[in-house]
Design a protein around this motif. Sequence first.
Motif, PDB file in Angstrom:
ATOM      1  N   LEU A  51      -7.255   3.510   1.578  1.00  0.00           N
ATOM      2  CA  LEU A  51      -6.976   4.906   1.252  1.00  0.00           C
ATOM      3  C   LEU A  51      -7.751   5.849   2.163  1.00  0.00           C
ATOM      4  N   MET A  52      -9.019   5.548   2.412  1.00  0.00           N
ATOM      5  CA  MET A  52      -9.822   6.410   3.275  1.00  0.00           C
ATOM      6  C   MET A  52      -9.288   6.431   4.700  1.00  0.00           C
ATOM      7  N   VAL A  66       0.904  10.904  -3.791  1.00  0.00           N
ATOM      8  CA  VAL A  66      -0.095  11.268  -4.804  1.00  0.00           C
ATOM      9  C   VAL A  66       0.062  10.420  -6.057  1.00  0.00           C
ATOM     10  N   GLY A  67       1.308  10.285  -6.518  1.00  0.00           N
ATOM     11  CA  GLY A  67       1.554   9.514  -7.729  1.00  0.00           C
ATOM     12  C   GLY A  67       1.121   8.064  -7.591  1.00  0.00           C
ATOM     13  N   GLU A  68       1.395   7.477  -6.446  1.00  0.00           N
ATOM     14  CA  GLU A  68       1.017   6.081  -6.232  1.00  0.00           C
ATOM     15  C   GLU A  68      -0.504   5.912  -6.135  1.00  0.00           C
ATOM     16  N   VAL A  69      -1.160   6.873  -5.507  1.00  0.00           N
ATOM     17  CA  VAL A  69      -2.628   6.827  -5.450  1.00  0.00           C
ATOM     18  C   VAL A  69      -3.210   6.912  -6.856  1.00  0.00           C
ATOM     19  N   LEU A  70      -2.661   7.783  -7.676  1.00  0.00           N
ATOM     20  CA  LEU A  70      -3.134   7.918  -9.056  1.00  0.00           C
ATOM     21  C   LEU A  70      -2.905   6.627  -9.848  1.00  0.00           C
ATOM     22  N   GLU A  71      -1.770   5.982  -9.614  1.00  0.00           N
ATOM     23  CA  GLU A  71      -1.509   4.706 -10.294  1.00  0.00           C
ATOM     24  C   GLU A  71      -2.541   3.657  -9.893  1.00  0.00           C
ATOM     25  N   TYR A  90       0.817  -1.195   0.000  1.00  0.00           N
ATOM     26  CA  TYR A  90       0.000   0.000   0.000  1.00  0.00           C
ATOM     27  C   TYR A  90       0.858   1.254   0.000  1.00  0.00           C
ATOM     28  N   VAL A  91       0.231   2.372  -0.299  1.00  0.00           N
ATOM     29  CA  VAL A  91       0.961   3.564  -0.708  1.00  0.00           C
ATOM     30  C   VAL A  91       0.536   4.795   0.076  1.00  0.00           C
TER      31      VAL A  91
END
Length: 362
Positions: free
Chosen positions: A26-27, A7-12, A3-4
């Motif tokens: 994520l939440m 921002v870039g990893e969330v977008l991926e 898990y990440v």
Amino acid sequence: MTYVATVGEVLEMAARGLDRGDAVYLMREVDFFTLAEAAHLYTQKLFGDVVTFVNNVVINYTNICVAKCPICAFYRLPGHGEGYLRSPEEVGALVERFAKELGVTELHVNGGFNPFLKPEYFDELFKAVKKRAPRVVIKGPTMAEVAYYAKLWGMSWGEVLARWRDAGLDAISGGGAEIFADEVRRVVSPHKISGEEWIQIAEVAHKLGIPSNATMLYGHVEREEHVVDHIFRVKELQEKTGGLMLFIPVKFNPLNTELHARGVVTRPAPSTYDVKVVAIARLILGGALKVGAYWLSVGKKLASTLLLAGANDLVGTMYNEAVLTSAGARHSASVEELAAIAREAGKRPALRDTFHRILAHL
């Protein structure tokens, strides 16, 4: 899976497609700044920087309701001195006045579970509006009202919807969805339809050519997994029917409600939670639907912030709104005010119709 947190990893992750476990993580674990930035960039990529809204009026045909939802400050039981039922002609005249004076193009009409109403009332209501304001789109009532009146009148959901459509109904409101999870509904709306029934009624409406919105009432007793599951089920409904027009997260305002009186919900959810709800909605839904920043439930200032967290629609001017106002919300905003909210967030405001066709860039 690793898990990440960037921002870039969330977008991926979003680009690959989130599953329910990803979204709950994520939440819960990723800070709201990161989620908001990722959701905003995702929205920009999918939709650009235009923020839309409709110029509409809200008219409640009745506040008499036997559902007795603990989340509602609006309803009055039969026999209450403050109960009312508007005549079809009164509603038609009100819509005509708002159309002429303020240029509204949509009537958002709903009410309660009024046991005294006959099918002919709605026939006359919709026809009166179309006669007095033929260019105004009629949106409403909710899936829950469809189910209640179908049972009251001994009709099927499809029969009620087809009858309303033939009388002038153009679209269905997205209200009454609350949170789809049964364990939440048992607390917030124990006498309404189930979440699954809400989805089934939406499917019937869409098959009949009646599009709808979808809402989610959050900030009461739900947990992150309930929010995530609700949004996924909205996405699955859209993939199945294509009949949804907008997803609207609605913040619960506890003032004057039974949940507040009982001490179950003592205050509104924090603004950081609002941001996370809107952001996760965008990251789950992707380009399937616009996400609303419902200024009426979160306030105009926070609505502008939510336009930087994944939302790209301000829902509507909502003239004459009474349900959320009963729980302390501030009612109505002009076209100019909503355009200013969009510009404050660096967006380009656009006036749309109910079906998301752009009428004017502002």
